[in-house]
Scaffold this active site. Structure first.
Site, short mmCIF file in Angstrom:
data_model
loop_
_atom_site.label_atom_id
_atom_site.label_comp_id
_atom_site.label_asym_id
_atom_site.label_seq_id
_atom_site.Cartn_x
_atom_site.Cartn_y
_atom_site.Cartn_z
N HIS A 1 -19.88 7.02 -72.10
CA HIS A 1 -20.70 7.86 -72.96
C HIS A 1 -19.96 9.15 -73.33
O HIS A 1 -19.98 9.59 -74.49
CB HIS A 1 -22.01 8.25 -72.27
N ASP B 1 -20.93 -2.94 -76.22
CA ASP B 1 -22.07 -3.59 -76.85
C ASP B 1 -21.66 -4.00 -78.27
O ASP B 1 -22.16 -3.45 -79.26
CB ASP B 1 -23.27 -2.65 -76.88
N GLN C 1 -24.30 -5.34 -80.72
CA GLN C 1 -25.16 -4.23 -81.11
C GLN C 1 -24.50 -3.38 -82.19
O GLN C 1 -25.14 -3.01 -83.18
CB GLN C 1 -25.47 -3.35 -79.90
#
Length: 282
Positions: free
Chosen positions: A37, A150, A153
């Site tokens: 992140h 991901d 996604q």
């Protein structure tokens, strides 16, 4: 860093900067932050004047029996990390703020969301499309940053952003890994010591694909069997899928003569882990 919980306040605060020509960057997260992140936040900080991060565990992307209720949370720690990373605004809405009484809208992206996680987690990408659309409409960033772990996604988000003519550039960022190769994930906390060792089979399976390609193997079924057997040889593992797909369409490839993506989803203990790698075929 200012923490905001209300949609109306976030719009008022951020619009002040937009109106004077500042570039707004956005990193949507579900919290329990790790270096993956923070790599998104760092890139966002480098490329924009104002950095906004959201933390929202979105219930609409979790299916029955999944880990919504036990998804790890530590807002205090997350806020400290984001403060240190130079974030300007942290948006942490409640479920009631995002989905008030009477909410009845759905968003669905067909085709690219059908296979892989779309098959094993029905409705998941509808929930992702809905919450990301809402967040992009609330923050209205110039750029938004998502990790490539991901991968499906990311492709789904790129698709509906293009289809809906949304004025945000979607930036995909590389997978961040531990030194031993395990892809960083908030769900890694579910792993005990033995399961953590077994979890390395996801990233280590890529070496067998490279070896097969170097040996001239182009049959998907042959290489898939090699990968599946390697994963099954590790304790505590249960394969959800091992798929060789086109990196753009995510449709299964017929052979390994062109660039392809190996996408993995494997249960290790109770943790469902995903990983992927793009293979360039010369």
């Amino acid at each position: 860093m200012k923490i905001i919980t209300k949609i109306s306040e976030s719009r008022d605060e951020i619009n002040v900067f937009r109106c004077v020509g500042k570039r707004i960057g956005f990193v949507p997260t579900m919290g329990y932050l790790h270096e993956g992140h923070l790599s998104l936040v760092k890139k966002c900080r480098e490329e924009n004047d104002i950095v906004v991060v959201s933390i929202f565990v979105n219930p609409t992307q979790f299916g029955a029996g999944e880990d919504f209720e036990r998804y790890p949370k530590d807002l205090k720690k997350d806020a400290a990390l984001l403060q240190g990373a130079g974030v300007d605004f942290l948006f942490t809405p409640s479920v009631e703020e995002m989905y008030p009484e009477g909410f009845s809208t759905a968003i669905s992206v067909s085709g690219i969301s059908d296979g892989l996680c779309g098959s094993s987690r029905p409705g998941h990408f509808d929930g992702v499309a809905l919450v990301v659309t809402k967040l992009l409409n609330i923050i209205m960033p110039h750029k938004a940053y998502f990790g490539m772990k991901d991968y499906q996604q990311l492709q789904v988000i790129k698709r509906f952003v293009a289809d809906l003519n949304m004025n945000t550039k979607i930036i995909g960022m590389p997978i961040i890994r531990e030194t031993d190769g395990l892809a960083l994930s908030s769900r890694n906390i579910y792993l005990n010591a033995d399961e953590r060792k077994s979890a390395l089979c996801l990233s280590r399976s890529f070496a067998f694909v490279y070896e097969a390609l170097e040996g001239g193997e182009t049959e998907v079924s042959e290489v898939k069997t090699i990968v599946e057997n390697f994963i099954k040889d590790h304790p505590h593992t249960r394969i959800d899928y091992v798929q060789f797909v086109d990196p753009e369409t995510l449709k299964p490839v017929k052979d390994l003569t062109k660039d392809f993506l190996l996408a993995l989803a494997v249960y290790v203990g109770k943790a469902r882990l995903i990983d992927n790698n793009i293979f360039k075929v010369m």
